[in-house]
Enzyme design. Structure first.
Site, mmCIF file in Angstrom:
data_model
loop_
_atom_site.group_PDB
_atom_site.id
_atom_site.type_symbol
_atom_site.label_atom_id
_atom_site.label_comp_id
_atom_site.label_asym_id
_atom_site.label_seq_id
_atom_site.Cartn_x
_atom_site.Cartn_y
_atom_site.Cartn_z
ATOM 1 N N HIS A 38 0.840 -1.191 0.000
ATOM 2 C CA HIS A 38 0.000 0.000 0.000
ATOM 3 C C HIS A 38 0.882 1.250 0.000
ATOM 4 C CE1 HIS A 38 -2.357 -3.272 1.706
ATOM 5 N NE2 HIS A 38 -3.453 -2.626 1.353
ATOM 6 N N HIS A 268 -4.190 3.157 -3.323
ATOM 7 C CA HIS A 268 -4.332 2.552 -2.003
ATOM 8 C C HIS A 268 -3.555 1.256 -1.839
ATOM 9 C CE1 HIS A 268 -6.109 0.542 1.469
ATOM 10 N NE2 HIS A 268 -6.594 1.699 1.848
ATOM 11 N N GLU A 413 -17.443 -4.810 25.051
ATOM 12 C CA GLU A 413 -16.610 -6.015 25.107
ATOM 13 C C GLU A 413 -15.396 -5.938 24.184
ATOM 14 O OE1 GLU A 413 -20.741 -7.354 26.361
ATOM 15 O OE2 GLU A 413 -19.911 -6.104 24.743
ATOM 16 N N HIS A 475 -28.457 -16.214 25.577
ATOM 17 C CA HIS A 475 -27.434 -16.102 26.617
ATOM 18 C C HIS A 475 -26.818 -17.445 26.981
ATOM 19 C CE1 HIS A 475 -28.929 -12.074 26.919
ATOM 20 N NE2 HIS A 475 -28.237 -11.795 28.011
#
Length: 666
Positions: A38, A268, A413, A475
């Site tokens: 890149h 890029h 998280e 859960h």
């Protein structure tokens, strides 16, 4: 420790331009030689990187691990050639031969920066956004270190991020967290080039990034011309004087100076090509062969590096004075940075064993408190679940006081796990984070980087099966333990009682080359009968890690007779396995039960019928044992014991499965 002033050596305008062009063409030459990489980002961001490294970054190339160095994170890791050029110029152990070998097998210049592979690379980046998140963790660790050891701490954390870093959701989590804690000393430069791989940023994003950062509580500035070194320098000086984290939006042109591709996505991720690269060099007046550094730039970088070495030498003198005045604190600082365990840890952990049944998350809470009593460097928290995960550990850090060891990460998280990586990489702390096992999916990309970088982050993952019950299948983890076991370098431990939980914590804390996941129950579990566990391994001393063990012999037949059966189980399923074994012995079988806390160390007994019992996916057990009893479907909402019974996890149902298997076994 007093604040560090900018470098007293300020390169001339001519040297600045020459150094910027050197970085641009080193990067373009690396990509061209590899025919992969890149070039666009390094060519556009070179001025801001040079400004930072030549005027502000406090580092010593002769000792990349100096404790009080500034940290620099290239979050936009696809632009790795820019970082390698900087490391080469400033005299890190990265010779020009390694630049020629960019992206080649075995080189010290991999496609994305990799921690441990290249001197001076602070963390592995490439998965966008995580570099920024780890920089936040490093900045938090710096503040916590400064609160404990102000005499010898005074560094900053810098990061260069791209549009992709800011689009990734983790950037929102950690930017909010950093603003909440007012992590001054964290300075982020945004390579605002308005281009992503697919095209213009405006195709998919119209955020006002500076306003967003300001809303999070950051100091923000906009530098309209990313080639204006004086403006970038001034913005950095103001950022260093602000008590808030700083976000500097620097407008750049991707592939700067490359005819036909500058400012477009074509710059890029592909080499410029020999003809276009030659045109870019001609436009810049660059006449040197590939990979040649002008003498003027080389000399300037050598002087700047020597200044960093002198600052390091001054710090060593300050540390010697600190050691003379406070030898115990200085020794603690050194021990924590060396990741050496205190002598009292095994005894402290062994003392947590109880007689009454309790959940292993509660056993873990007792272990954590025991470890904290002898390990002040053990810090961490939860994703807003400390009471449920058993990770309540005192007062939490806040913007006015960083002396505490607990961190309230909020419901973030992914951000939590990535911040923990940054804290671990910073050094001086052993870190843990916690959430429900089912939410390991939210933090998995950062956990994977923990393993890839060999960082000893401890993940406390509770509520480990469908026995969670009433919260229902959203859960109730089913596939999660198995999915964690396939991550290379991750130690996955599922203990069955207090003794095993203490061993699991000691194994986790003794490990310094990779992460550990502690898989813990919500429901109470009985303490395994010590009379039947005479062969249970005890932990070793602090001079070495606990002795490796595949598990625990939890019950053994005293009178071998007939068919030999080996029942292996983990965590909450060990106790019912022992109960089933007792019934099978009454039927005349020779049976032993093994608690396999760490399945990676288990080898089945070839002379026995081996049967596994685990309330989760059987995918990994199926090829290892003769009969795998588990759960390969989602759970249900209801009381935990009823849900377990519905899925065949009663002693009677287990016995029926085993007897059915034995009836058909050869």
């Amino acid at each position: 420790m007093t604040d560090i002033a900018p470098s007293t050596v300020v390169p001339s305008v001519q040297t600045d331009q020459l150094a910027v062009d050197t970085l641009r063409f080193l990067a373009a030459d690396m990509v061209e030689a590899a025919q992969s990489g890149h070039p666009g980002m390094p060519m556009g961001a070179a001025p801001m990187a040079w400004t930072l490294w030549s005027r502000h970054l406090r580092h010593d190339p002769a000792d990349p691990e100096w404790a009080d160095r500034d940290r620099f994170v290239l979050s936009a890791g696809h632009g790795s050639a820019l970082l390698y050029g900087l490391l080469h110029l400033f005299g890190y152990d990265l010779p020009v031969e390694e630049l020629w070998r960019f992206r080649q097998l075995g080189s010290r210049t991999p496609g994305h920066p990799e921690f441990g592979e290249t001197p001076g690379v602070e963390c592995t980046t490439g998965p966008l956004g995580q570099g920024l998140a780890m920089a936040v963790g490093m900045a938090l660790a710096e503040r916590m270190t400064a609160a404990r050891y102000p005499e010898v701490t005074g560094h900053r954390t810098y990061a260069i991020v791209g549009d992709g870093c800011l689009m990734e959701g983790v950037s929102h989590e950690v930017a909010s967290f950093a603003g909440h804690l007012r992590l001054g000393g964290l300075i982020v430069l945004w390579d605002d080039n308005e281009i992503t791989i697919d095209g213009a940023v405006g195709r998919s994003c119209s955020d006002d990034q500076a306003a967003r950062s300001a809303a999070y509580g950051w100091h923000t500035e906009v530098v309209a011309d990313g080639t204006d070194i004086a403006a970038i320098d001034a913005a950095l000086i103001r950022a260093k004087g602000d008590p808030r984290p700083s976000f500097l939006a620097v407008r750049t042109v991707i592939g700067h100076g490359a005819p036909g591709v500058a400012g477009t996505s074509k710059a890029h991720g592909s080499p410029l090509g020999a003809e276009r690269l030659a045109q870019a060099k001609e436009l810049a007046g660059w006449t040197l062969p590939p990979f040649i550094v002008p003498e003027q730039v080389e000399a300037t970088c050598a002087v700047l590096a020597s200044i960093g070495g002198a600052e390091h030498a001054t710090w060593l003198e300050e540390f010697a004075e600190f050691d003379a005045v406070a030898p115990e604190r200085a020794a603690e600082f050194r021990r924590a940075r060396a990741r050496l365990l205190p002598a009292g840890l095994p005894d402290a952990l062994e003392a947590v064993a109880a007689q009454a049944p309790r959940a292993t998350r509660q056993s873990s809470q007792a272990c954590l408190h025991a470890a904290l009593s002898v390990m002040p460097e053990l810090v961490g928290g939860s994703a807003d679940l400390a009471g449920s995960t058993g990770t309540v550990c005192g007062e939490v850090v806040h913007r006015d006081d960083f002396t505490a060891g607990a961190v309230a990460f909020g419901i973030r998280e992914f951000g939590m796990a990535a911040i923990l990586n940054g804290m671990s990489l910073h050094g001086g702390f052993r870190v843990f984070g916690s959430t429900f096992l089912v939410f390991a999916d939210y933090l998995r990309p950062a956990l994977r980087l923990s393993a890839l970088m060999g960082q000893p982050v401890i993940y406390v993952l509770t509520h480990d099966s469908i026995a969670v019950g009433e919260d229902g299948p959203t859960h109730q983890p089913v596939e999660h333990v198995e999915s964690l076991r396939v991550i290379p370098g991750l130690q996955v431990l599922r203990p069955a009682d207090d003794v095993e939980t203490a061993l699991a914590w000691e194994l986790a804390l003794s490990r310094v080359d990779g992460p550990t996941a502690l898989i813990l129950s919500r429901q109470s579990l009985p303490q395994l009968d010590t009379a039947e566990t005479a062969t249970r391994p005890r932990t070793a001393g602090t001079d070495s890690a606990p002795s490796p063990t595949v598990g625990t012999v939890a019950a053994r037949s005293s009178t071998p007779a007939g068919t030999s059966i080996e029942i292996v189980a983990t965590g909450s399923e060990v106790a019912p396995a022992v109960a089933a074994a007792a019934q099978l012995r009454a039927d005349g079988f020779d049976v032993r039960v093994v608690s396999v806390m760490d399945r990676s160390r288990f080898t089945p007994d070839a002379a026995a019928h081996t049967i596994s019992i685990e309330a989760g996916s059987t995918a990994g057990w199926a090829g290892l044992v003769d009969l795998a009893i588990g759960i390969d479907e989602f759970g249900h909402s209801g009381p935990g014991d009823e849900v377990m019974a519905r899925h065949g996890f009663t002693v009677r149902a287990v016995l029926d499965r085993i007897r059915e298997y034995l009836d058909g076994a050869p």
